[in-house]
Design an enzyme around this catalytic site. Structure first.
Site, short mmCIF file in Angstrom:
data_model
loop_
_atom_site.label_atom_id
_atom_site.label_comp_id
_atom_site.label_asym_id
_atom_site.label_seq_id
_atom_site.Cartn_x
_atom_site.Cartn_y
_atom_site.Cartn_z
N CYS A 95 86.87 79.43 40.08
CA CYS A 95 88.15 79.11 40.73
C CYS A 95 88.08 79.33 42.24
O CYS A 95 87.36 78.61 42.92
CB CYS A 95 89.27 79.90 40.06
SG CYS A 95 90.90 79.24 40.39
N HIS A 203 89.13 79.68 33.60
CA HIS A 203 89.41 81.09 33.31
C HIS A 203 89.38 81.28 31.79
O HIS A 203 89.29 80.34 31.04
CB HIS A 203 90.79 81.48 33.82
CG HIS A 203 90.97 81.29 35.30
ND1 HIS A 203 90.28 82.03 36.22
CD2 HIS A 203 91.76 80.46 36.01
CE1 HIS A 203 90.64 81.65 37.45
NE2 HIS A 203 91.54 80.69 37.35
#
Lengths: 246, 471
Positions: A95, A203
């Site tokens: 990310c 995630h």
């Protein structure tokens, strides 16, 4: 591997980039080594310290925008670490970590922030926030289908020197206009061994949901494939995979 | 909606709106569609956009907001004020604007009003109610998939407070996000309410640089940012342990200490009680006279209730986010078997990555079962931590795997609701199989016990020598 035989796994800036629980990736890596009788240690590299440059694996996670630029500035100040990431270690960037490892991050005000330039990719604000479950198929050998949760405001495009980590099957990827998920730093044909960077928006943490990806990173760090793991170690894994991939 | 002509004036419009709202609430109740306060409030608000302003006018109001503890703390504040007459209160936890309207319509003649308000809906409610006091408990990550990042929430709260300089803010001095949001308000009463969750404030909410902390071995007792100077303010209120079971002492720097024997477990509820007494004090209620009323609160909208199921006595605790789990695991500290139930519907937050931030070490040595739609995620997380457990998606099947006697159950939002419903239903035959089994037996010997209580609070010796701390 370090002289005393323990594999060192560094978590970069868990104090700055800790929003999305990606530090769990290091726990997964360490435990999968220990279960196979290989000693492993996790090194939390916080902003107040000088980062170690001799670790075998580095993981870096997601965070909020301000924290992301603070982290990028901090990483850019440590040349030795940058060299280790570029040449010696195996790294997983998630990310904000993916964006920081790229060339440029443009913020909402249009200001360009320099990334570390370890991956040929650029990130900029998306029209809307990207949120949701994603399933994709990895380009890395033996990794197969990967699952994870996207939650980011930026979008990312790869340049010619970066290759996709995966191609999306359903759910979001790096950019609404492509089916690309994440990026890897080297041609996939060579990626089964040796140092390099795997970057993704996923995630979960991503290694908790995708044990084959964890073992791929470990095999590269150790320079040899690992023996298979007794499935009784993770009795819930089949149900977890079915939850997200079924 | 042209029932009320625009030419007839706002008073008639208001009366019609309230009448229609009450009617809608009554119909909803009779149809068994819940308490009706939300639908009643929605109808009244639709008919009269300033209905909340009018309903709140002339009342002394306390608003309670923050990520965790809103419902419990608002119940404690309402209990503290009840000696002074009826209190309008959204007791069921309907904490957006419609719920506030519904609560005020239901108790039209009360002079006092206590409303918990969702932190993301604070602006419209605060603007309409113009409360005497706003309680700001804590701010932490919550449902990252739905809510934007928590720093943004803090900035929004700060901008809302800037519009209300006359409101007294009762705020938690131990939470840097709260201090960054409330610090500019002219009237702040700081409370040392503790902050067990630090993962969102390792960097400064104002400038992004590292936050320094000094601890007493377990918890931070002081914090500051060297870069921009944000720091823990001097609290006016704090608490210390007392000798009697469940007892603690609430202190104010200018007022005599008050001993409270709490009906609610855990450190977090001592802090909530201290904040409630500070809020009561801010609207003129003597904390000493309020304390016995506060102590009678023993269960809050189902939280902390004990329910018998087969040969088990289940105490259930609701948690909604990682900070809440940390507090719950403290509340439940002990050697009892524990059932953890996690769902991931919209109201729960779709992403359960945060399970990896939980302090699961406190589960070590206890008999653990995991359940819910995300039982597998939690099970994998526990396996990687080396904690043996039973797992099954059905909470009752998982519960049946635990030994008889007292059981602690921790569940997130929809899981908590469903669990309470299941526990109240008829006992079902246990369904064998379907779970992931249990490859290694859970230890039969109870663990040596939970981490002992923190050492008593010493005077703070951080940057400024002033600050009592949460023990």
């Amino acid at each position: 591997m370090r002289a005393h035989g323990s594999v060192a796994i560094a978590v970069l800036l868990p104090d700055v980039l800790g929003t999305y629980s990606d530090a769990g990736n290091a726990v997964v890596l360490a435990q999968r080594l220990r279960w196979r009788g290989v000693a492993a240690e996790i090194v939390d590299v916080t902003a107040g310290t000088v980062p170690p440059t001799g670790c075998d694996l580095y993981v870096i996670g997601g965070g909020e925008d301000t924290a992301e630029y603070v982290a990028a500035d901090w990483l850019a100040r440590h040349d030795g670490l940058r060299t280790a990431l570029a040449e010696r270690a195996v790294s997983l960037a998630v990310c904000a970590g993916l964006q920081i490892f790229g060339r440029v991050m443009t913020d909402r005000a249009g200001v360009e922030h320099a990334g570390l330039g370890l991956l040929d990719l650029v990130s900029s604000p998306g029209a809307r926030r990207t949120v949701g479950e994603s399933v994709s198929v990895s380009t890395l050998p033996g990794v197969g289908r990967v699952t994870g949760f996207h939650n980011h405001g930026g979008v990312t495009l790869l340049g010619p020197d970066a290759l996709p980590f995966a191609h999306t099957e359903r759910g979001p990827g790096n950019h609404p206009g492509t089916r690309v998920e994440g990026a890897v730093s080297r041609p996939t044909a060579d990626a089964a061994t040796g140092p390099g960077i795997v970057a993704t928006y996923l995630h979960g943490p991503v290694l908790a949901r995708n044990p084959a990806l964890a073992d791929h990173l470990l095999a590269r760090a150790l320079g040899a494939p690992l023996p298979p793991l007794d499935p009784d170690r993770l009795p819930d894994m089949a149900a977890l995979r079915a939850t997200y991939l079924g | 909606m042209n029932v009320v002509g625009t030419g007839r004036g706002p008073t008639i419009r208001f009366r019609v709106a309230v009448t229609a709202g009450r009617l809608a609430a009554e119909v909803s109740r009779r149809l068994g569609c819940g308490g009706g306060s939300v639908i009643g409030g929605r109808v009244a608000h639709r008919l009269c956009p300033d209905v909340l302003t009018r309903l709140a006018a002339g009342r002394t109001s306390v608003l309670v907001t923050g990520t965790n503890g809103k419902t419990t703390t608002s119940h404690l504040v309402a209990a503290a004020l009840r000696d002074r007459g009826p209190v309008a209160h959204n007791a069921s936890g309907s904490n957006m604007l419609d719920g506030a309207v519904g609560a005020l319509m239901a108790t039209p003649r009360s002079r006092l009003c206590v409303l918990e308000v969702d932190e993301l809906h604070l602006g419209p409610v605060l603007d309409a109610v113009r409360p005497a006091v706003l309680v700001l408990l804590n701010l932490s990550r919550d449902q990252l998939d739905r809510v934007s990042e928590v720093r943004q929430t803090a900035r929004t709260v700060e901008s809302v407070l800037a519009r209300h300089p006359d409101t007294v803010v009762v705020a938690n001095a131990d939470d840097p996000l709260v201090v960054s949001a409330a610090g500019s308000s002219p009237h702040v009463v700081w409370v040392a309410a503790g902050a067990g969750w630090e993962a969102d404030t390792r960097t400064c909410p104002t400038c992004g640089h590292q936050v320094s902390r000094r601890t007493n071995g377990l918890r931070a007792v002081s914090w500051w940012c060297d870069h921009c100077g944000l720091h823990r303010p001097c609290p006016a209120w704090w608490w210390t342990p007392a000798d009697e079971p469940g007892g603690f002492v609430v202190h104010h720097r200018d007022v005599a200490a008050v001993t409270v024997v709490s009906g609610l477990p855990g450190r977090v509820n001592r802090s909530n009680t201290t904040i409630a007494l500070a809020a009561a004090d801010a609207v003129g209620t003597d904390p000493a006279s309020a304390a016995p009323h506060v102590a009678r609160v023993r269960s809050v909208a189902g939280r902390y209730d004990r329910v018998a199921w087969e040969d088990r006595l289940v105490r259930s605790v609701l948690v909604k986010n990682p900070a809440g789990w940390g507090e719950a695991l403290d509340v439940l500290a002990g050697a009892r078997p524990v059932l953890l139930v996690v769902n991931a519907r919209e109201a729960d937050g779709r992403d359960v990555s945060w399970l990896w931030d939980l302090p699961v070490d406190v589960l070590r040595g206890r008999v653990v079962a995991v359940a819910g739609e995300r039982a597998a995620d939690l099970g994998v997380r526990l396996s990687y931590a080396g904690i043996p457990h039973h797992s099954h998606p059905d909470p009752l099947v998982a519960l049946a795997a635990l030994p008889a006697g007292e059981v602690d159950a921790v569940a997130n939002y929809t899981a908590f609701r469903d669990l309470r419903r299941s526990l109240a239903g008829p006992a079902r035959p246990r369904r064998p199989g379907g779970g992931t089994g249990h490859p290694r037996p859970a230890p039969e010997v109870p663990p040596p016990g939970p981490p002992g209580p923190a050492e008593p609070a010493g005077p703070d010796s951080g940057r400024r020598r002033c600050a009592p701390t949460v023990p």
